[in-house]
Motif scaffolding. Sequence first.
Motif, short mmCIF file in Angstrom:
data_model
loop_
_atom_site.label_atom_id
_atom_site.label_comp_id
_atom_site.label_asym_id
_atom_site.label_seq_id
_atom_site.Cartn_x
_atom_site.Cartn_y
_atom_site.Cartn_z
N VAL A 78 0.83 -1.21 0.00
CA VAL A 78 0.00 0.00 0.00
C VAL A 78 0.86 1.26 0.00
O VAL A 78 0.53 2.25 -0.65
N TYR A 79 1.97 1.20 0.73
CA TYR A 79 2.91 2.34 0.82
C TYR A 79 4.28 1.87 0.36
O TYR A 79 5.17 1.60 1.18
N PRO A 80 4.49 1.75 -0.94
CA PRO A 80 5.70 1.10 -1.47
C PRO A 80 6.97 1.94 -1.37
O PRO A 80 8.06 1.38 -1.49
N ASN A 81 6.86 3.23 -1.18
CA ASN A 81 8.06 4.07 -1.20
C ASN A 81 8.63 4.32 0.19
O ASN A 81 7.90 4.30 1.19
N GLN A 82 9.93 4.56 0.23
CA GLN A 82 10.60 5.00 1.43
C GLN A 82 11.81 5.83 1.00
O GLN A 82 12.25 5.73 -0.14
N PRO A 83 12.34 6.69 1.88
CA PRO A 83 13.54 7.43 1.51
C PRO A 83 14.65 6.47 1.06
O PRO A 83 14.73 5.35 1.59
N PRO A 84 15.50 6.87 0.12
CA PRO A 84 16.55 5.97 -0.38
C PRO A 84 17.45 5.41 0.71
O PRO A 84 17.92 4.29 0.62
N CYS A 85 17.69 6.20 1.76
CA CYS A 85 18.56 5.75 2.85
C CYS A 85 17.81 5.83 4.17
O CYS A 85 17.53 6.92 4.67
N VAL A 86 17.50 4.67 4.72
CA VAL A 86 16.85 4.60 6.03
C VAL A 86 17.77 3.80 6.96
O VAL A 86 18.22 2.71 6.61
N VAL A 87 18.06 4.36 8.12
CA VAL A 87 18.87 3.66 9.11
C VAL A 87 18.07 3.54 10.40
O VAL A 87 17.13 4.30 10.64
N GLY A 88 18.45 2.56 11.23
CA GLY A 88 17.73 2.34 12.47
C GLY A 88 18.67 2.30 13.66
O GLY A 88 19.82 1.88 13.53
N VAL A 89 18.18 2.71 14.81
CA VAL A 89 18.99 2.67 16.03
C VAL A 89 18.18 2.04 17.15
O VAL A 89 17.00 2.36 17.35
N THR A 90 18.81 1.11 17.87
CA THR A 90 18.18 0.49 19.03
C THR A 90 19.10 0.63 20.23
O THR A 90 20.25 1.01 20.11
#
Length: 472
Positions: free
Chosen positions: A86-98
């Motif tokens: 439904v929401y196929p796009n995302q920014p080209p660079c996504v990073v995550g922090v835990t």
Amino acid sequence: MKLSEILGKPVESDLDFKGLKEDSRLVETGDVFVYDQRIVDGGEKFVNMAREKGAVAIVTNLDIEGEDVHFLENPFDASCRYAKSVYPNQPPCVVGVTGTNGKTSTAWFYNAIVTGAGEKAASIGTLGVYVGDTLLLETGYTSPTPLVLHQHLHELAEKGVQYCCMEISSHALAMHRADGVLLKAGAFTNITPDHRDFHGSMEAYMAAKQRLFTECLPEGAGAIVNIQKPELWPIAAVSKQRNLKLVTVGSANAELVVQVQEMMPEGMKVLIKYESYRIETVLPLVGSFQAENIATAIGLCLQSGLSWGQVEQGLKSIQSVPGRMEVITAKGQPVVVVDYAHTPDALKTAIEAVRPQVQGRLWTVFGCGGDRDKTKRPEMGKIANDLSDFVVVTDDNPRTENAGSIRKDILKMCPNALECGDRAKAIELAVSKASKDDTILLAGKGHESGQYVMGEVIKFDDRDQARKILGK
């Protein structure tokens, strides 16, 4: 879309469905309802509500019967598959922090550095959804459910955002909420006891956090690990085993080090070292622990493809995180520092961070949240008692618990503290008794603009209250 597509397996009586909902109150005729029993008790009630509203299928890990029930150990796997369609796009660079602490600061610093380097960046987490320093949406939680998360990412991409750092909580990792996001890099700040009410043990808590590196990051992605924390050494090892591009931060033995050279009233002077690069600069931050968060953010920036020159330029845009060691001053009044510290380790870190810059006495005003891990209440009471000159025990977010009982649990280990349940009056009490050379740490709520009491949200902001009192 077919039910089998979101389940990831064949279904004997496959069917087309209209939409997918994660909230039973929003279900419409023809929808699939997804429910994970680890979120909140009373699952059958929510399932029955969804059925009454016309749900054609229930995806859950509840032990219930019905032809419409489809069991998945992690129901949000279905949400991820649907949300991506439904929401196929995302920014080209996504990073995550835990990590137990430091996620919000790291995400904020990443956003600031990338934005300061001239790129369009965003952050998603406890503070809400930000593009640069502009708040787009308050979310009220650290890690959204898949439907909400992918909608945020899709909309950020539509706005032209190229880089995004998202906080990923242990709850989200345990329940696979972020599994559908394509990550360029991930970071682990630290781990201390927390959320024992949800995970059951430190081993399960660590296993949930570790999923970011064992399952969520694709091979070849970046991994930023704080090796100053021995408990994170296994994360560094597994990152190497999976061919992740590991960058260690923290101690002098790390590849990327941020050393505090001097604490000053306006912030701290630091030396940043990475490979052959060196930067000496002054950052407007309180607390030497922020050096680790800055290092983690820089590591994520480098793994996002920024050059060292861009990082150096971006560091000029660093500002304190809203509600995280945020300093509030007024002429002739004590200094007030507002911080989100709401775990034993975070409270200890906050008090120890403020102490070197205190000219007079240190006051700590705090409480503990209701409907959460009760074991940390006396522990936090002891920390405040041992490390502060004066303590005022007040209410945090009592939620559905009796606020007096929560304070009583805290006071067991800090019997000499002043008790004032009304948080506004507690802040006023501390300010009235403190001298102009004293420092008052308001811990626990940080950036929050509301207080949760018996199912109601009362408008309340520690920062606004402090400014109001100091301005009297």
